[in-house]
Scaffold this motif. Sequence first.
Motif, short mmCIF file in Angstrom:
data_model
loop_
_atom_site.label_atom_id
_atom_site.label_comp_id
_atom_site.label_asym_id
_atom_site.label_seq_id
_atom_site.Cartn_x
_atom_site.Cartn_y
_atom_site.Cartn_z
N ASP A 23 0.83 -1.21 0.00
CA ASP A 23 0.00 0.00 0.00
C ASP A 23 0.86 1.26 0.00
O ASP A 23 0.51 2.25 -0.63
N TYR A 24 1.98 1.20 0.71
CA TYR A 24 2.86 2.36 0.73
C TYR A 24 3.43 2.65 -0.65
O TYR A 24 3.45 3.79 -1.11
N VAL A 25 3.87 1.60 -1.33
CA VAL A 25 4.40 1.77 -2.68
C VAL A 25 3.31 2.29 -3.61
O VAL A 25 3.55 3.18 -4.43
N THR A 26 2.11 1.75 -3.47
CA THR A 26 0.99 2.23 -4.31
C THR A 26 0.70 3.70 -4.03
O THR A 26 0.42 4.48 -4.95
N ALA A 27 0.80 4.09 -2.76
CA ALA A 27 0.56 5.48 -2.38
C ALA A 27 1.61 6.40 -2.98
O ALA A 27 1.29 7.49 -3.48
N THR A 28 2.86 5.97 -2.95
CA THR A 28 3.92 6.81 -3.52
C THR A 28 3.78 6.91 -5.03
O THR A 28 4.04 7.96 -5.62
N ASP A 29 3.37 5.80 -5.66
CA ASP A 29 3.15 5.83 -7.12
C ASP A 29 2.02 6.80 -7.46
O ASP A 29 2.11 7.56 -8.44
N ALA A 31 1.10 9.44 -5.79
CA ALA A 31 1.57 10.81 -5.60
C ALA A 31 2.42 11.26 -6.79
O ALA A 31 2.32 12.40 -7.23
N ARG A 32 3.26 10.35 -7.30
CA ARG A 32 4.08 10.71 -8.44
C ARG A 32 3.23 11.02 -9.67
O ARG A 32 3.60 11.84 -10.50
N ARG A 33 2.07 10.37 -9.76
CA ARG A 33 1.16 10.66 -10.87
C ARG A 33 0.35 11.92 -10.64
O ARG A 33 -0.40 12.36 -11.51
N GLY A 34 0.45 12.48 -9.45
CA GLY A 34 -0.32 13.68 -9.12
C GLY A 34 -1.67 13.37 -8.51
O GLY A 34 -2.48 14.28 -8.29
N ASP A 35 -1.94 12.08 -8.21
CA ASP A 35 -3.21 11.69 -7.60
C ASP A 35 -3.03 11.68 -6.08
O ASP A 35 -2.92 10.63 -5.45
N PHE A 36 -3.01 12.88 -5.52
CA PHE A 36 -2.75 13.00 -4.08
C PHE A 36 -3.92 12.51 -3.23
O PHE A 36 -3.72 12.06 -2.11
N ALA A 37 -5.12 12.58 -3.77
CA ALA A 37 -6.28 12.08 -3.02
C ALA A 37 -6.15 10.58 -2.78
O ALA A 37 -6.38 10.09 -1.68
N ALA A 38 -5.75 9.84 -3.83
CA ALA A 38 -5.56 8.40 -3.68
C ALA A 38 -4.40 8.12 -2.73
O ALA A 38 -4.46 7.20 -1.90
N SER A 39 -3.34 8.90 -2.85
CA SER A 39 -2.20 8.72 -1.97
C SER A 39 -2.61 8.94 -0.51
O SER A 39 -2.24 8.15 0.37
N PHE A 40 -3.40 9.98 -0.27
CA PHE A 40 -3.85 10.27 1.09
C PHE A 40 -4.69 9.11 1.64
O PHE A 40 -4.50 8.70 2.80
N ARG A 41 -5.59 8.59 0.83
CA ARG A 41 -6.46 7.50 1.29
C ARG A 41 -5.66 6.26 1.68
O ARG A 41 -6.02 5.56 2.64
N LEU A 42 -4.57 6.01 0.98
CA LEU A 42 -3.75 4.85 1.30
C LEU A 42 -2.82 5.09 2.49
O LEU A 42 -2.57 4.20 3.30
N LEU A 43 -2.30 6.31 2.58
CA LEU A 43 -1.34 6.61 3.64
C LEU A 43 -1.99 6.72 5.02
O LEU A 43 -1.38 6.32 6.03
#
Length: 238
Positions: A23-29, A31-43
């Motif tokens: 999940d952490y790797v998915t969250a960082t990926d 964020a790199r794509r600019g999908d911070f909402a998805a990153s936030f939900r995972l983090l």
Amino acid sequence: MRRRLLGLAFILAALSGAAWADDYVTATDAARRGDFAASFRLLKPLAEKGDARAQAELGSLYLMGKGAPADPREAVKWFRLAADHGNAAAQSNLGTMYLEGQVVQRDYKEAMKWSLLAAGQGVAAAQMNVASMFVEGSGVPQDYREAAKWVRLAAEQGDPEAQLNLGTMYATGQGVDQDFLRGYMWTHLALEQPALGMGESEKKSVNELSTKTLAAEDVPKAEALVRKCRESKYKNCD
């Protein structure tokens, strides 16, 4: 010397085992794509389970208002949790916040505490914070030699601002024995880097000033030092 808050570091390490690592790797990926909402939900759930990397990244998202409304106090909460678990980026961010009085009340003792912890882990921004406190005498006795020690550590990591500061210190004899050759060397290494954030006209002016410190016959010696230091990735610069 500028102080800096570290942004979204998202350091990818070799992860194995627990599902939350995925999940952490998915969250960082994300964020790199600019999908911070998805990153936030995972983090967020990872941070709540005690993952220090996720806590530090979540703090950065709250600080910058990415993926969630900006909430500096919530950012400090997560930075502190991560810092208490030894996360270097969170420690550096806390140090900067206490040094600048951002969100928290300015406290040089706390600033030095957290900055030293991060600096000891090799965070260049924290090393520069420590240096700036010794230069300015902020919460500690003014000590240019101690400042130069920390600036050098950051410069040897390739930090362009540290390199430029170290070049100035050598040129002026502040905290180090005056040495125009090494002043030229560190200054020119900094000027080579786009990350320095300096315009071309300003770079030209700095270059001219640095060159004027040398006798004409010393310029080739200085250029040789620049090449040696660059080729060694800043490890052979004496």
